[in-house]
Design an enzyme around this catalytic site. Structure first.
Site, short mmCIF file in Angstrom:
data_model
loop_
_atom_site.label_atom_id
_atom_site.label_comp_id
_atom_site.label_asym_id
_atom_site.label_seq_id
_atom_site.Cartn_x
_atom_site.Cartn_y
_atom_site.Cartn_z
N ASP A 1 -6.99 76.79 71.18
CA ASP A 1 -8.35 76.33 71.20
C ASP A 1 -9.20 76.96 70.07
O ASP A 1 -9.07 78.22 70.01
CB ASP A 1 -8.94 76.78 72.64
CG ASP A 1 -8.44 75.90 73.63
OD1 ASP A 1 -7.28 75.10 73.40
OD2 ASP A 1 -8.57 75.85 75.16
N ASP B 1 -9.44 65.15 82.85
CA ASP B 1 -9.86 66.43 83.31
C ASP B 1 -10.57 66.15 84.64
O ASP B 1 -11.57 65.33 84.73
CB ASP B 1 -10.69 67.08 82.42
CG ASP B 1 -10.00 67.13 80.82
OD1 ASP B 1 -9.06 67.48 80.56
OD2 ASP B 1 -10.94 67.16 79.98
#
Length: 237
Positions: free
Chosen positions: A8, A129
Site C-alpha cells: 500500500d 469492500d
C-alpha cells in the site's frame, strides 16, 4: 490458491492502515519498489498494490513508483486506488500493470465497468469492500446502498471474472478473516473470489483455502512477521 502480498502506497512510502483509517498509519518502507522486489524474491507469484492517495482523491497519485514497479518486477502487478476512467485503465495497462481494480467507480459508474470489461476483459478486477455486509466506497469513508453479495452478482452479470472481497472490519486488525462472509460470497457467485482483510497466520491461509477462494491478499501479517510468505505459498498450493 494464489497469495498476493500487499504493498500500500501513501506519500510515496509503503504503509499499512488500520481499517482504512488514514490517520492510523504505520510506515514499513520508504521504498515500495524494493518492498515489491523483496516479496518477489521470497516466491510471490503476484503483487497487490494500492495507491492510497489515489483512493482518497479519485486519481492515481503515485504514478512514477507504480510505473517503476511494473518495469522492475518480474511478476504481475494488480493495482487499485483512484482508477475512475477508461483512459486511466489504458494508461496503466500500457505501463505494464497486469490488472486494474475498480472499486468506488464500479459502484458509482456501472457504465464504466461495462465498457472496461468489454475493452480490457480479464485485465479488470472488481474490488468489493464490505462493512457489515454493505459495500463501502471512497476509501471506505462512505457506505453505499448495495449488499456485497447483490453487488457481486451484478458485476458477474456485467462480465467480471474476478472480484476482490475485503471485509473492512477485519482489515489491518490481525483478527482473522471473516470466513463466514467469504464462504457466502464463494457460494453466491460463479467467478473467482480473492479474499482480503484480517489474515494473521498460517491457519487463516488453510481455512481460506478450505472455503474455496482463488486467492488471498496478505498485508499486515507479512510486515509484522506473524506470517511467513514462503510457508503461506506452500500451504496455498
Amino acid at each position: 490458491m494464489i497469495i498476493y502480498p500487499a504493498v500500500d502506497i501513501k506519500d510515496g512510502r509503503c504503509v499499512r492502515l488500520v481499517q482504512g483509517e488514514f490517520d492510523k498509519v504505520t510506515v514499513y518502507s520508504d521504498n515500495p519498489v524494493e518492498m515489491g522486489l523483496k516479496w518477489e524474491r521470497m516466491g510471490a507469484q503476484y503483487l497487490h498494490v494500492v495507491d492510497l492517495d489515489g483512493a482518497r482523491t479519485g486519481q492515481i497519485q503515485n504514478t512514477p513508483i507504480i510505473s517503476e514497479m511494473a518495469v522492475k518486477l518480474g511478476i504481475p502487478v494488480q493495482l487499485g486506488g483512484g482508477i475512475r476512467t477508461v483512459e486511466t485503465i489504458e494508461t496503466l495497462l500500457c505501463k505494464g500493470i497486469h490488472r486494474v481494480i475498480l472499486g468506488t467507480s464500479a459502484v458509482k459508474n456501472p457504465e464504466l465497468v461495462k465498457q472496461a470489461l468489454k475493452t480490457f476483459e480479464d485485465s479488470v478486477v472488481i474490488g468489493i469492500d464490505a462493512k457489515d455486509g454493505m459495500v463501502a466506497i471512497e476509501g471506505w469513508a462512505k457506505t453505499s446502498e448495495f449488499t456485497a453479495i447483490g453487488f457481486a452478482k451484478k458485476m458477474e452479470e456485467l462480465g467480471a471474472k474476478t472480484i476482490i472481497y475485503t471485509d473492512i472490519s477485519r482489515d489491518g486488525m490481525l483478527a482473522g478473516p471473516n470466513l463466514k462472509a467469504m464462504e457466502e460470497m464463494v457460494k453466491a457467485v460463479n467467478i473467482e473470489v480473492i479474499a482480503s482483510g484480517g489474515v494473521r497466520n498460517i491457519d487463516d491461509i488453510r481455512n481460506l483455502k478450505n472455503v474455496g477462494v482463488s486467492g488471498v491478499i496478505v498485508g499486515k501479517a507479512l510486515y509484522t512477521g506473524d506470517l511467513d510468505l514462503k510457508e503461506a505459498i506452500e500451504v496455498a498450493k
